[in-house]
Enzyme design. Sequence first.
Site, short mmCIF file in Angstrom:
data_model
loop_
_atom_site.label_atom_id
_atom_site.label_comp_id
_atom_site.label_asym_id
_atom_site.label_seq_id
_atom_site.Cartn_x
_atom_site.Cartn_y
_atom_site.Cartn_z
N HIS A 82 0.82 -1.22 0.00
CA HIS A 82 0.00 0.00 0.00
C HIS A 82 0.85 1.27 0.00
O HIS A 82 0.36 2.34 -0.32
CB HIS A 82 -1.06 -0.02 1.11
CG HIS A 82 -0.61 0.26 2.51
ND1 HIS A 82 -0.29 -0.71 3.43
CD2 HIS A 82 -0.47 1.43 3.18
CE1 HIS A 82 0.02 -0.16 4.58
NE2 HIS A 82 -0.07 1.14 4.46
N ASN A 209 -9.03 -5.34 6.86
CA ASN A 209 -8.16 -4.24 7.30
C ASN A 209 -8.33 -4.05 8.81
O ASN A 209 -9.45 -4.06 9.30
CB ASN A 209 -8.56 -2.96 6.54
CG ASN A 209 -7.52 -1.86 6.66
OD1 ASN A 209 -6.40 -2.09 7.14
ND2 ASN A 209 -7.87 -0.65 6.23
N ASP A 218 1.07 -7.74 2.23
CA ASP A 218 1.21 -6.30 2.02
C ASP A 218 2.69 -5.90 1.95
O ASP A 218 3.22 -5.28 2.86
CB ASP A 218 0.49 -5.55 3.16
CG ASP A 218 0.28 -4.08 2.85
OD1 ASP A 218 0.84 -3.62 1.84
OD2 ASP A 218 -0.41 -3.40 3.63
N ASN A 324 -9.30 3.52 4.86
CA ASN A 324 -8.37 3.30 5.97
C ASN A 324 -8.62 4.32 7.09
O ASN A 324 -8.66 3.98 8.27
CB ASN A 324 -6.94 3.44 5.43
CG ASN A 324 -5.94 2.83 6.37
OD1 ASN A 324 -6.11 1.71 6.83
ND2 ASN A 324 -4.89 3.58 6.69
N SER A 650 3.84 1.71 8.68
CA SER A 650 3.61 0.83 7.54
C SER A 650 4.91 0.67 6.78
O SER A 650 5.54 1.67 6.44
CB SER A 650 2.58 1.43 6.61
OG SER A 650 1.31 1.15 7.09
N1 ASP Z 1 -1.70 0.56 8.45
C1 ASP Z 1 -0.94 1.57 9.11
C2 ASP Z 1 -0.18 2.44 8.15
O1 ASP Z 1 -0.66 2.58 7.04
C3 ASP Z 1 -0.08 0.99 10.17
C4 ASP Z 1 -0.80 1.10 11.46
O2 ASP Z 1 -1.59 2.00 11.59
O3 ASP Z 1 -0.54 0.29 12.33
O4 ASP Z 1 0.80 3.10 8.46
#
Ligand code: ASP
Length: 724
Positions: A82, A209, A218, A324, A650
């Site tokens: 992502h 998610n 990912d 998100n 991430s």
């Molecule tokens: N998925 C989050 C990010 O995009 C990581 C997290 O929030 O733990 O940074």
Amino acid sequence: MKKTLLLLALVAAPALAGEGKWTPQQVLELDPAWLKAQGLKVTPQRLWDPKRGTGLLAGTVNVGGCSGSFISSTGLIITNHHCAFSIIQEHSSPQRDLITQGYLATSRETELPGKGARVQVPRSFKDVTKEMLAAVPAGADDLTRYKAIERKQKELVAECEKRPATRCQVATFDGGVQYVLVDAVELADARLVYAPPRAVGEYGGEEDNWMWPRHTGDFAIIRAYTAPDGSSAPYSEKNVPYKAEFFFPLATQGVKPGDFVMVLGYPGVTFRTMLAEEMAERQSRFYPRVVDVVGESIRILEEEGAKDPAGKIAVASTVKSLHNWHKNSEGQLAGIKRGRIIEKQREAEQAVVSWAEKKPQYAEALRARSELLSRIQDYGKTWEREFLLGSLRATARSVTMAVHLSRLSRERAKPDMEREPAYMEREHPRIKDQLEREQKNLFLPAEKRLLQAFVRRAQALGPEERIAAVDKHFGAKATDKELATKVDALYAGTKLLTLSERMAMFSETEAQLQARKDPLLAFGLDLAIEVAALDDLKDSRDGASKRLRPEWRKAVMAHAGKPVAPDANGTLRVTFAKVQGYSPRDGIFHTPQTTLTGMLEKNRNAEPFNVPEKLSSTVQAKRFGAWVDPGLKDVPVDFLADADTTGGNSGSPTVNGKGELVGVNFDRVWENVANDFGYNPDVARNVSVDVRYVLWMLDQVEDADALLRELGVRKGPPVARENR
Ligand code: ASP
């Protein structure tokens, strides 16, 4: 003597093992014996040597707001799918849909450059608190204080960035207890080497998610390039791979439950230094409104995207990030409530208050806290208006661009050092890239409906909260039909969606923009005045916070009597953790690893659980290669640990005690989203892709032998755990 040593060791050990996003400097102040007992097998100096700016942390890079890590001396970086999504999207079209198919570069020449992709490699961290505080004139009011601090920040950054290819920032810690000048080398050429198909990189999509059990791959691999002499340079065919001095070798044996791991990276923001009542405002107003506004935008984008394949590609990236944000906000709400976070913060705060009341030297801290509390009410009166103006990123991208260009033209008329930081000369290449990159995100029918939704909300505001630009351009009231006609006319008359015109607008003065008589720009020019005024108000509030919060935080830290890791602020951190499962609720225990077999069990042959044929046939044939976990008798896909992470982490390398890569962090579990407000060891779990899944994909599915060789991976029979 012994006694003193023991005391020191205790003082240097943090409260909870997993808690704390430690700064590089703090790692060196933590008790080495404690770190060793946790499982660190290298010396803390191997993590970071401040004198030379070297160590494993120097291999941890910032990739456009995400984290990443070098995994070869030849500039290969692993991050999340992502995080590399915009490069994948940039090279995708309905005819050549790399988003769906994934991409493997078969040679250096076929690696795909990312427009505006930048990689920052850390170089040094310098405490500049004294200089910063000395810059504030005695008796300064809050706005003056804010401006003085901002000015000093700009000066330090300008000095620091005199060296070529350098990106600096002055980061604020604990609300202003400490200021640190962060210095990084910026590499301006990064190219996509490998991305799995979206069905792997996003397996489970929005449904999974922030969830566990998880089976998402990912990850993506990019490569940083430099000019032949090793200096940073924008994309050129002549560029060569970056020579990384520090990189993380892949731990081909992976991890098992109970193993020590570290997560290194660039966590964005957390709110643990907020007062309980400030957190309560987030709970009662902010997150519910995000859920509402962002939810509406998602519905619009998905409806419009479903009508047109090209539109679907165009809105893909926006939809993804809004989803998100939306689900994160829901998770914050659920977690704050379930974890009794505000109540706990109230209790913790009360303990500090009772303690400080007996100590005259903390009288100022108590006074600061009271003032912070009284200021919360002031924000209430025009809250909805502020929210709408402050969340433009949830609305039409073209409106955000119109505002941005308008502000840029006005700020450009000032000397560089007087401008809003976001519009200084050093930001111009980024603004330009962004304006250019936006082209692929624009989808006219969606833009129109998003603007209508924004106007509708603005029109519904009370008499104290009017947004003058909306009233002027769309009227204080309008029927749906009238509004749709106005919005249609506005988009029919604008050139802002045409790339070449937009790029021309980038360098125009305010007068030139006005003279265009472009209706969307005209709206942007008016709206920008209100957004800028709101920013001034926020600056003044921030000045007050910088005056008050450090006082209070110093008392909190003294009361703790142990090292306290500061809130995340986008700077490099390490968190120490263990691979382990957790109990999300009574009667359930989640084990910490998932497998390929589990991934297939979830397969529905339809989005978001649509395992590509090349994977399913390999799993069904049990072609696991050398990547089987002896305990699981399967290839592990994802795993949990109790690292203290947040958004921005991430793509963070998850590494073992020796500093070898065992995984790539990409998420947290649902119960842990609200850890932004407080760490709860029972549910604090981050989610990483297991490095063996990465290796299995490259080896068994993609036959990426050249890449594996470059990563120093020898394929062979599985090695028994005892023999490792
Ligand atoms: N998925 C989050 C990010 O995009 C990581 C997290 O929030 O733990 O940074």
